[in-house]
Design a protein around this motif. Structure first.
Motif, PDB file in Angstrom:
ATOM      1  N   UNK A 305      18.735 -19.674 -19.310  1.00  0.00           N
ATOM      2  CA  UNK A 305      19.348 -19.774 -17.998  1.00  0.00           C
ATOM      3  C   UNK A 305      18.576 -20.774 -17.138  1.00  0.00           C
ATOM      4  N   UNK A 306      19.323 -21.580 -16.360  1.00  0.00           N
ATOM      5  CA  UNK A 306      18.670 -22.633 -15.588  1.00  0.00           C
ATOM      6  C   UNK A 306      17.634 -22.090 -14.615  1.00  0.00           C
ATOM      7  N   UNK A 307      17.798 -20.858 -14.147  1.00  0.00           N
ATOM      8  CA  UNK A 307      16.850 -20.292 -13.208  1.00  0.00           C
ATOM      9  C   UNK A 307      15.476 -20.064 -13.838  1.00  0.00           C
ATOM     10  N   UNK A 308      15.480 -19.908 -15.176  1.00  0.00           N
ATOM     11  CA  UNK A 308      14.202 -19.720 -15.869  1.00  0.00           C
ATOM     12  C   UNK A 308      13.388 -21.006 -15.841  1.00  0.00           C
ATOM     13  N   UNK A 309      13.954 -22.080 -16.338  1.00  0.00           N
ATOM     14  CA  UNK A 309      13.161 -23.315 -16.445  1.00  0.00           C
ATOM     15  C   UNK A 309      12.928 -23.972 -15.085  1.00  0.00           C
ATOM     16  N   UNK A 310      13.881 -23.831 -14.143  1.00  0.00           N
ATOM     17  CA  UNK A 310      13.667 -24.416 -12.828  1.00  0.00           C
ATOM     18  C   UNK A 310      12.628 -23.626 -12.040  1.00  0.00           C
ATOM     19  N   UNK A 311      12.628 -22.299 -12.207  1.00  0.00           N
ATOM     20  CA  UNK A 311      11.600 -21.474 -11.561  1.00  0.00           C
ATOM     21  C   UNK A 311      10.226 -21.804 -12.131  1.00  0.00           C
ATOM     22  N   UNK A 312      10.165 -22.037 -13.447  1.00  0.00           N
ATOM     23  CA  UNK A 312       8.898 -22.395 -14.106  1.00  0.00           C
ATOM     24  C   UNK A 312       8.342 -23.696 -13.524  1.00  0.00           C
ATOM     25  N   UNK A 313       9.176 -24.733 -13.458  1.00  0.00           N
ATOM     26  CA  UNK A 313       8.713 -26.032 -12.958  1.00  0.00           C
ATOM     27  C   UNK A 313       8.338 -25.948 -11.480  1.00  0.00           C
ATOM     28  N   UNK A 314       9.198 -25.315 -10.678  1.00  0.00           N
ATOM     29  CA  UNK A 314       8.927 -25.268  -9.244  1.00  0.00           C
ATOM     30  C   UNK A 314       7.680 -24.443  -8.937  1.00  0.00           C
ATOM     31  N   UNK A 320       2.652 -23.534  -6.440  1.00  0.00           N
ATOM     32  CA  UNK A 320       1.225 -23.232  -6.621  1.00  0.00           C
ATOM     33  C   UNK A 320       0.340 -24.321  -6.037  1.00  0.00           C
ATOM     34  N   UNK A 321       0.774 -25.577  -6.181  1.00  0.00           N
ATOM     35  CA  UNK A 321      -0.047 -26.685  -5.680  1.00  0.00           C
ATOM     36  C   UNK A 321      -0.105 -26.676  -4.157  1.00  0.00           C
ATOM     37  N   UNK A 322       1.045 -26.399  -3.528  1.00  0.00           N
ATOM     38  CA  UNK A 322       1.060 -26.358  -2.072  1.00  0.00           C
ATOM     39  C   UNK A 322       0.189 -25.216  -1.561  1.00  0.00           C
ATOM     40  N   UNK A 323       0.277 -24.061  -2.220  1.00  0.00           N
ATOM     41  CA  UNK A 323      -0.527 -22.901  -1.799  1.00  0.00           C
ATOM     42  C   UNK A 323      -2.013 -23.170  -1.964  1.00  0.00           C
ATOM     43  N   UNK A 324      -2.368 -23.784  -3.061  1.00  0.00           N
ATOM     44  CA  UNK A 324      -3.794 -23.984  -3.363  1.00  0.00           C
ATOM     45  C   UNK A 324      -4.408 -25.155  -2.608  1.00  0.00           C
ATOM     46  N   UNK A 325      -3.620 -26.255  -2.504  1.00  0.00           N
ATOM     47  CA  UNK A 325      -4.235 -27.485  -1.998  1.00  0.00           C
ATOM     48  C   UNK A 325      -3.667 -27.974  -0.667  1.00  0.00           C
ATOM     49  N   UNK A 326      -2.556 -27.393  -0.251  1.00  0.00           N
ATOM     50  CA  UNK A 326      -1.918 -27.762   1.006  1.00  0.00           C
ATOM     51  C   UNK A 326      -1.738 -29.286   1.093  1.00  0.00           C
TER      52      UNK A 326
END
Length: 478
Positions: A305-314, A320-326
């Motif tokens: 399902x597209x929600x699986x792979x799109x959720x994985x990439x996002x 995660x990058x925005x949360x960690x590194x802003x």
């Protein structure tokens, strides 16, 4: 080389024998005709020319009352060489190396041989060698070359006889030579010695020939097998491509895709990748954001399902990058995401769709690389990414943005005195004033004197141009 100008040897009769004398052996009182010598070649009387001092001229013999004999020195050298070998009954002979095509083998090293007996000019078959030397009953023919070497006709005769023949080439000898030097050249030196024919070499050459033929036979057999294998692999490849084309055709069928999507939607709730990503972003199937449920052409390649792979990439590359590194995140690449997807989704990808350039007729169908790139471009439209230009989508890079921050300011050093002024213009979306200010600052902070400021401002200028053109829509603009 002509040897007529300086004759170093004369022939003198002593008792019942004739002795070949070097000019250095003539005593002072034997100068002139008193030397009692004749030419070794023509037999005419010789004079011994002895200088009164060393500076006068080189001692030599000269013909008396007759023209110079062209072959006198040649004949003298020939006779003296044979005399030396007959006296010494030994000689250092060159090594024997057998060659056949690119194969070679040293049969015997250079070595000194002591002869049992030496015979001069004795006929052997239809050849009369200068010297015939015997070692343990094995003959060795020795040819002394002064001006004329062994011609093809004589070589054929030697080859037919099958007796090893050594040539001593004295054609480059200077006429003003010392007798001991000549002796060394003939007996101990290898400089002038060459094998004209060597029976042991020829025998070994036959062995090398057989070895070469075996190598060639093996090589031809290997090439034949390699060709058979190549044809077999080509046939297998063609069959695989034919099968692959049929599988691709089936996967691209819209009705079949509907069946697959229903199956994947049914399995979505228990999918481990979805569970991990959704928990990390605190979302559920009832609260899936629009940007994690985007219709991307060719997405069937993921096999889920597209929600699986799109959720994985996002989740992994944006959230995660925005949360960690802003505001200090680093670019993400299609290449790296592709590598990780192949590992994370191993076993569930529809591999026939991962790469289709090897199957004719499917060049326009998006492969895995294209699907990932297209999704990242959609995330750019949602304001989460900004693409940096690249030559090919495989090498494309995207800067991760935080829609809730003035993301372009992340690269501007805070110590820059104009930092706050730029930030206010950005926050108030005053793009024209911002562009004019940046232009002024680019002139103020030159790349040579302030490379850090200049590069950051140049990048910010590009971002402002993009923002002002309306190509990036931020969530707070909705």
């Amino acid at each position: 080389m002509s040897y007529a100008s300086k004759l170093p040897y004369g022939l003198r009769k002593e008792g019942d024998s004739e002795v070949l004398l070097h000019i250095s052996e003539i005593l002072p009182h034997e100068s002139g005709l008193r030397c009692n010598c004749v030419c070794p070649s023509c037999g005419e009387r010789l004079q011994a020319k002895l200088p009164k001092t060393k500076e006068d001229f080189t001692p030599r013999f000269a013909h008396h009352n007759s023209e110079t004999c062209d072959y006198a020195t040649e004949t003298a050298l020939h006779l003296k060489a044979k005399e030396i070998i007959e006296e010494e009954k030994r000689m250092v002979i060159p090594r024997v190396v057998a060659h056949y095509n690119n194969l070679y083998k040293e049969v015997t090293p250079k070595r000194e041989v002591t002869f049992d007996r030496v015979v001069l000019e004795r006929r052997v078959g239809n050849v009369i060698p200068d010297i015939l030397a015997y070692k343990d009953s094995r003959p060795l023919m020795i040819e002394i070359t002064i001006t004329h070497g062994i011609d093809d006709e004589k070589f054929k005769k030697l080859e037919k006889l099958g007796i090893s023949t050594l040539e001593i080439d004295l054609s480059d000898m200077d006429t003003d030579f010392d007798p001991e030097f000549l002796r060394n050249q003939i007996i101990d030196s290898l400089e002038s010695k060459y094998w004209v024919y060597n029976a042991v070499e020829e025998k070994e050459k036959e062995c090398l020939k057989e070895e070469y033929l075996q190598i060639q036979k093996k090589k031809e057999e290997e090439e034949r097998k390699a060709e058979e294998k190549r044809k077999w692999l080509e046939k297998v490849r063609e069959e695989k491509l034919k099968d692959k084309a049929e599988r691709i055709e089936k996967l691209l069928d819209s009705n079949y895709q509907l069946i697959l999507k229903k199956r994947w939607e049914k399995d979505l709730k228990m999918d481990p990748i979805w569970i991990k990503a959704s928990k990390g972003m605190n979302i559920s199937l009832n609260t899936v954001p629009e940007y994690i449920n985007v219709d991307i052409p060719g997405e069937v390649v993921f096999g889920c399902d597209r929600r699986v792979w799109q959720a994985y990439i996002f989740y992994r590359y944006v959230n995660k990058k925005v949360k960690l590194f802003r505001d200090k995140t680093f670019p993400i690449t299609v290449k790296r995401i592709l590598e990780n997807v192949k590992e994370e989704f191993k076993g569930r990808l529809n591999y026939d769709l991962v790469y289709m350039k090897d199957v004719a007729g499917y060049n326009d169908v998006p492969d895995l690389t294209q699907v990932i790139y297209d999704y990242l471009k959609r995330l750019q439209e949602y304001g989460y990414l900004l693409e940096l230009e690249a030559g090919h989508i495989f090498y494309s890079k995207f800067i991760v943005l935080d829609p809730d921050s003035v993301y372009e300011m992340r690269f501007i050093p805070t110590e820059m005195s104009e930092y706050k002024k730029i930030e206010n213009l950005m926050k108030n979306s005053e793009w024209d004033e911002c562009k004019e200010l940046i232009k002024e600052l680019l002139l103020k902070y030159s790349q040579k004197n302030h490379p850090k400021y200049f590069d950051a401002l140049a990048y910010l200028f590009d971002c402002v141009i993009v923002r002002s053109s309306g190509r990036i829509l931020l969530e707070r603009d909705f």
